[in-house]
Design a protein around this motif. Sequence first.
Motif, PDB file in Angstrom:
ATOM      1  N   LEU A 161       0.846  -1.191   0.000  1.00 12.51           N
ATOM      2  CA  LEU A 161       0.000   0.000   0.000  1.00 12.51           C
ATOM      3  C   LEU A 161       0.880   1.239   0.000  1.00 12.51           C
ATOM      4  N   ASN A 162       1.913   1.170   0.825  1.00  9.80           N
ATOM      5  CA  ASN A 162       2.907   2.243   0.889  1.00  9.80           C
ATOM      6  C   ASN A 162       3.476   2.533  -0.497  1.00  9.80           C
ATOM      7  N   GLY A 187      -4.147  -1.278   6.104  1.00 13.60           N
ATOM      8  CA  GLY A 187      -4.846  -1.026   4.842  1.00 13.60           C
ATOM      9  C   GLY A 187      -6.344  -0.848   5.059  1.00 13.60           C
ATOM     10  N   GLN A 188      -6.899  -1.709   5.912  1.00 17.06           N
ATOM     11  CA  GLN A 188      -8.343  -1.674   6.174  1.00 17.06           C
ATOM     12  C   GLN A 188      -8.814  -0.279   6.615  1.00 17.06           C
ATOM     13  N   LEU A 246      -7.764   2.531   5.589  1.00 18.17           N
ATOM     14  CA  LEU A 246      -7.930   3.372   4.397  1.00 18.17           C
ATOM     15  C   LEU A 246      -9.211   2.996   3.647  1.00 18.17           C
ATOM     16  N   TRP A 247      -9.468   1.670   3.511  1.00 18.08           N
ATOM     17  CA  TRP A 247     -10.708   1.263   2.808  1.00 18.08           C
ATOM     18  C   TRP A 247     -11.935   1.775   3.554  1.00 18.08           C
ATOM     19  N   ASP A 248     -11.870   1.720   4.900  1.00 19.49           N
ATOM     20  CA  ASP A 248     -13.001   2.231   5.694  1.00 19.49           C
ATOM     21  C   ASP A 248     -13.243   3.705   5.390  1.00 19.49           C
ATOM     22  N   ALA A 249     -12.126   4.478   5.346  1.00 14.41           N
ATOM     23  CA  ALA A 249     -12.268   5.920   5.129  1.00 14.41           C
ATOM     24  C   ALA A 249     -12.831   6.214   3.731  1.00 14.41           C
ATOM     25  N   ILE A 250     -12.337   5.494   2.709  1.00 18.64           N
ATOM     26  CA  ILE A 250     -12.831   5.747   1.344  1.00 18.64           C
ATOM     27  C   ILE A 250     -14.270   5.228   1.198  1.00 18.64           C
ATOM     28  N   GLY A 251     -14.573   4.115   1.875  1.00 16.06           N
ATOM     29  CA  GLY A 251     -15.935   3.565   1.848  1.00 16.06           C
ATOM     30  C   GLY A 251     -16.927   4.534   2.460  1.00 16.06           C
ATOM     31  N   LYS A 252     -16.534   5.140   3.587  1.00 18.10           N
ATOM     32  CA  LYS A 252     -17.402   6.128   4.253  1.00 18.10           C
ATOM     33  C   LYS A 252     -17.631   7.335   3.343  1.00 18.10           C
ATOM     34  N   ALA A 253     -16.539   7.823   2.741  1.00 16.77           N
ATOM     35  CA  ALA A 253     -16.643   9.022   1.906  1.00 16.77           C
ATOM     36  C   ALA A 253     -17.523   8.768   0.686  1.00 16.77           C
ATOM     37  N   SER A 254     -17.475   7.524   0.146  1.00 17.78           N
ATOM     38  CA  SER A 254     -18.188   7.266  -1.110  1.00 17.78           C
ATOM     39  C   SER A 254     -19.523   6.565  -0.894  1.00 17.78           C
ATOM     40  N   LYS A 255     -19.758   6.085   0.335  1.00 18.40           N
ATOM     41  CA  LYS A 255     -20.958   5.276   0.629  1.00 18.40           C
ATOM     42  C   LYS A 255     -21.084   4.119  -0.384  1.00 18.40           C
ATOM     43  N   MET A 256     -19.942   3.479  -0.671  1.00 19.32           N
ATOM     44  CA  MET A 256     -19.938   2.337  -1.595  1.00 19.32           C
ATOM     45  C   MET A 256     -19.253   1.144  -0.929  1.00 19.32           C
ATOM     46  N   PRO A 257     -19.510  -0.096  -1.418  1.00 16.22           N
ATOM     47  CA  PRO A 257     -18.933  -1.288  -0.754  1.00 16.22           C
ATOM     48  C   PRO A 257     -17.447  -1.471  -1.071  1.00 16.22           C
ATOM     49  N   VAL A 258     -16.630  -0.513  -0.609  1.00 17.14           N
ATOM     50  CA  VAL A 258     -15.216  -0.511  -0.983  1.00 17.14           C
ATOM     51  C   VAL A 258     -14.488  -1.751  -0.475  1.00 17.14           C
ATOM     52  N   THR A 259     -14.678  -2.084   0.808  1.00 18.87           N
ATOM     53  CA  THR A 259     -13.924  -3.203   1.380  1.00 18.87           C
ATOM     54  C   THR A 259     -14.181  -4.508   0.641  1.00 18.87           C
ATOM     55  N   SER A 260     -15.473  -4.828   0.417  1.00 20.75           N
ATOM     56  CA  SER A 260     -15.757  -6.135  -0.195  1.00 20.75           C
ATOM     57  C   SER A 260     -15.251  -6.169  -1.637  1.00 20.75           C
ATOM     58  N   MET A 261     -15.315  -5.012  -2.331  1.00 22.09           N
ATOM     59  CA  MET A 261     -14.828  -4.986  -3.714  1.00 22.09           C
ATOM     60  C   MET A 261     -13.311  -5.139  -3.734  1.00 22.09           C
ATOM     61  N   ILE A 262     -12.614  -4.318  -2.926  1.00 17.79           N
ATOM     62  CA  ILE A 262     -11.151  -4.293  -3.051  1.00 17.79           C
ATOM     63  C   ILE A 262     -10.502  -5.564  -2.517  1.00 17.79           C
ATOM     64  N   ASN A 263     -11.131  -6.187  -1.510  1.00 14.54           N
ATOM     65  CA  ASN A 263     -10.514  -7.398  -0.958  1.00 14.54           C
ATOM     66  C   ASN A 263     -10.404  -8.528  -1.972  1.00 14.54           C
ATOM     67  N   THR A 264     -11.308  -8.554  -2.969  1.00 12.20           N
ATOM     68  CA  THR A 264     -11.189  -9.618  -3.971  1.00 12.20           C
ATOM     69  C   THR A 264      -9.910  -9.431  -4.790  1.00 12.20           C
ATOM     70  N   TRP A 265      -9.366  -8.202  -4.818  1.00 11.66           N
ATOM     71  CA  TRP A 265      -8.141  -7.939  -5.584  1.00 11.66           C
ATOM     72  C   TRP A 265      -6.890  -8.040  -4.713  1.00 11.66           C
ATOM     73  N   LEU A 266      -7.064  -7.972  -3.388  1.00 15.53           N
ATOM     74  CA  LEU A 266      -5.898  -7.951  -2.486  1.00 15.53           C
ATOM     75  C   LEU A 266      -5.611  -9.315  -1.882  1.00 15.53           C
ATOM     76  N   LYS A 267      -6.657 -10.067  -1.583  1.00 15.45           N
ATOM     77  CA  LYS A 267      -6.473 -11.269  -0.774  1.00 15.45           C
ATOM     78  C   LYS A 267      -6.194 -12.516  -1.594  1.00 15.45           C
ATOM     79  N   GLN A 268      -6.540 -12.494  -2.881  1.00 16.38           N
ATOM     80  CA  GLN A 268      -6.273 -13.689  -3.696  1.00 16.38           C
ATOM     81  C   GLN A 268      -5.254 -13.354  -4.780  1.00 16.38           C
ATOM     82  N   PRO A 269      -4.470 -14.370  -5.170  1.00 15.04           N
ATOM     83  CA  PRO A 269      -3.466 -14.120  -6.215  1.00 15.04           C
ATOM     84  C   PRO A 269      -4.134 -14.049  -7.582  1.00 15.04           C
TER      85      PRO A 269
END
Length: 833
Positions: A310-311, A412-413, A415-438
Amino acid sequence: MDTSPTNYNLTFEPDLKKFTFTGLEIISVNCKKSVNVIRMNCAELKIKSCIVKSGGQIIKSSPKTNEKKEELEIKLGEKIRGSCTIHLEFEGILNDRLLGFYRSKYQQNGKTKYLATTQFEAADARRAFPCWDEPEAKATYDISIIAENKFTAISNMPVKTKKKTGNKTIYHFQKTPLVSTYLIYLGVGEFEYLTGRAGKIQIRVVTTKGNTSKGKFSLELGKKLLTSYEKYFGIKFPLPKLDLIAVPDFAAGAMENWGAITFRETILLYDPKTSSTRTKQFIAEVISHEIAHMWFGNLVTMKWWNDLWLNESFATFMATKFVDKFYPEWDLWNQFVEDAMNVAMGLDSLKTTHPIDVDVKSPAEIREIFDAISYDKGGCVLRMLENYVGEPNFQKGLKKYLSDFKYKNAKGQDLWDAIGKASKMPVTSMINTWLKQPGFPLVEINQNGNNLKIKQKRYLLESNSKFSKGLWSIPLSLGLEKEISNTLFSKKSMSVKLPKNTIGFVANYGRKGFYRVKYDEGILLDLKMLVDEKRIPPIDRWAVQNDLFSLCVSGDEQVRNYLDFSDAYFDEDSYLASVNVAHNLASLYFRAFDEKFVEEIRSYTINYFRKILSNLGWEPRKSDKHTDALLRSFAISALGKMNDDSVTDIAIEKYKKFLKSPRSLSPDLIEPICSIAAWNGNSKTFNELKKLYTNSKTMEEKLRFLGAMCGFQDKKLLAKTLDFSQTSEVRSQNMQLPIMKIAANPYGDKILWPWLKKNWKKINKKVGHGNPLFNRIVASIAGVADDSMENEIKLFFKKNPTPGTERTQKQTLERIRINSKFLRVMRKEFKNG
């Protein structure tokens, strides 16, 4: 942690004759529980004395270092709790391994000089002073440096006082804010300074003597970037000064020490007379990347190294965004897609890739993840996220995150919380599919009238059912001249109805998503026409053939289909699509280099490159776009290596003229012209290039000639270049360059692997154990081996363990199998043609 540091008071005295240093340290520590053992990190240091004080009393203590664990253990005579201080005296080595507190050697007016500098990321501060060497142990620092009078000293903060005593000067620096160990900096040398201001902040470019004139571009850009980042983040730069320091020996490209950023000289010093266009752009991108870290990474730091990605990817993403603001004509987002996305997808379509968010336990494992997944895939995923939530929401979430966690550590979480709050969108569930699996998905599209049937599956170059699982939340956009539909696609398959009268479409419109697309034959036919008529944007013209080419490598498409499709790009006017079609055609030609069917591929390839060169001409023009310079030099060197007669004749003529008057060639053309001279050259040419290398004044120029020395067809001369790279004339930080270039030379394939085997121990010593550059050397083997050598290569690394490259070894073997299979498939396809 039961015990944690609150402040370090440190005094260092380096000796640049004996290459040692002594240190005095008082650490203020808080013991949360009562303890009778204190453990911290410590490596390659000799402890001379150790005193522990608590509640005004001296506590009996016995220190013991453990080299294997890189630990200092202090046993106490009684239990203590609350605050205490640890007083240590120690000695260390100014090593030449480019990590910890190390020495850097350079020439000035024929004299050998030294300076002392540091590189502490990820876990090497422990080689300079005993400490709690992990990101979460933030503390303040009072640093002093004692140096000979001819030197000056630099640290993270401005000098508070300096005092001469005899032939030495003591520098006391101001107290730092709370900061992690890996961001501390110490420098001692005969430095020169170019100074400017951005508001109240003092900015300096720091170089060895005689180089400050080349710092002007970096200083001006640094000032602009600092103020722009302050505005964007809504937080003032947290320190009183910022130094940009050019270091002659440096393993990485640059390092974001807070307030004292270090760079390789080639990435900070710009000389309009001798530097190339690419160098200027690279300098801008790296300075921007490092300054972004001053907030993201330094002010707010990851809790642990699993969030390293993330850094880094954030800094990569921001760097592109901000340089693009100042130089819109550089077409930087398109280049980002060509470089970052291509490189990341190349690595991420292997079974041996890793998820972005990866568990790391030891320092050696941290080194392994400084790769294209952490930097490039991460940057692409952030770009996809920003596009998904919208730029204003992304920035709003970011500002909140930085102000909530300043001087602290975050995950990292957060940051996703902050962007999710700002956008009122399911940021965490969307982005985790790209971060947690190869890996990443391939989206397959079949069209029936106005109905599209869409499926997703994991994309692999070497198909394997064991690795084919995966489901992603894909921001799926379709468009033509503008976007026509946008959905979050998170199931295995779905149907989409196109608006009435749609004449055609491209999926992953604007190529914002990190996925490839496979179209059915009918859609591809429509797309070929739309590309030809330039009815879809340049980035999508790039994407369609880029995916098609990758599908050839994985065996899902035929090479002849790609060649046929490439006709639609004959009048391409965008840099992005032109350069990628050119790359793909050239790579087919060099893969088929020794094959009977190479002629059929050569005719496509050479015609495409000739068209590019006739559009651009040989000489730089005032009306050139920034990217023209990049494309011109690529076209010339490719045509030279395809033995185009007229290009060869002109190049040789220009080379002869260049030997007599070095100013006769523009900096962008020197390496291509010299490489063609080498390609057609003999041992006389070798000696000319070697002499040019030796006499070059700047490192950037040296590397051009070293690169050209890898262009010979004569295997004996290539072996001579490799041997030359082992001498003291080539810095260890540049060792990977000749190896990578010879791996890419079709005549290098017979000699590189035997040479590497023979010289591995020497290289290991020269490059330094655990140096991140080793991964590039290992990866280059994929260019010269085929799958019949797999066992031999495995056995070699078993006998010659090279820690920190284990993952790269596996990836390299996988690439070798993919390349070999691709060549066999091509043979079959062209034999039946």
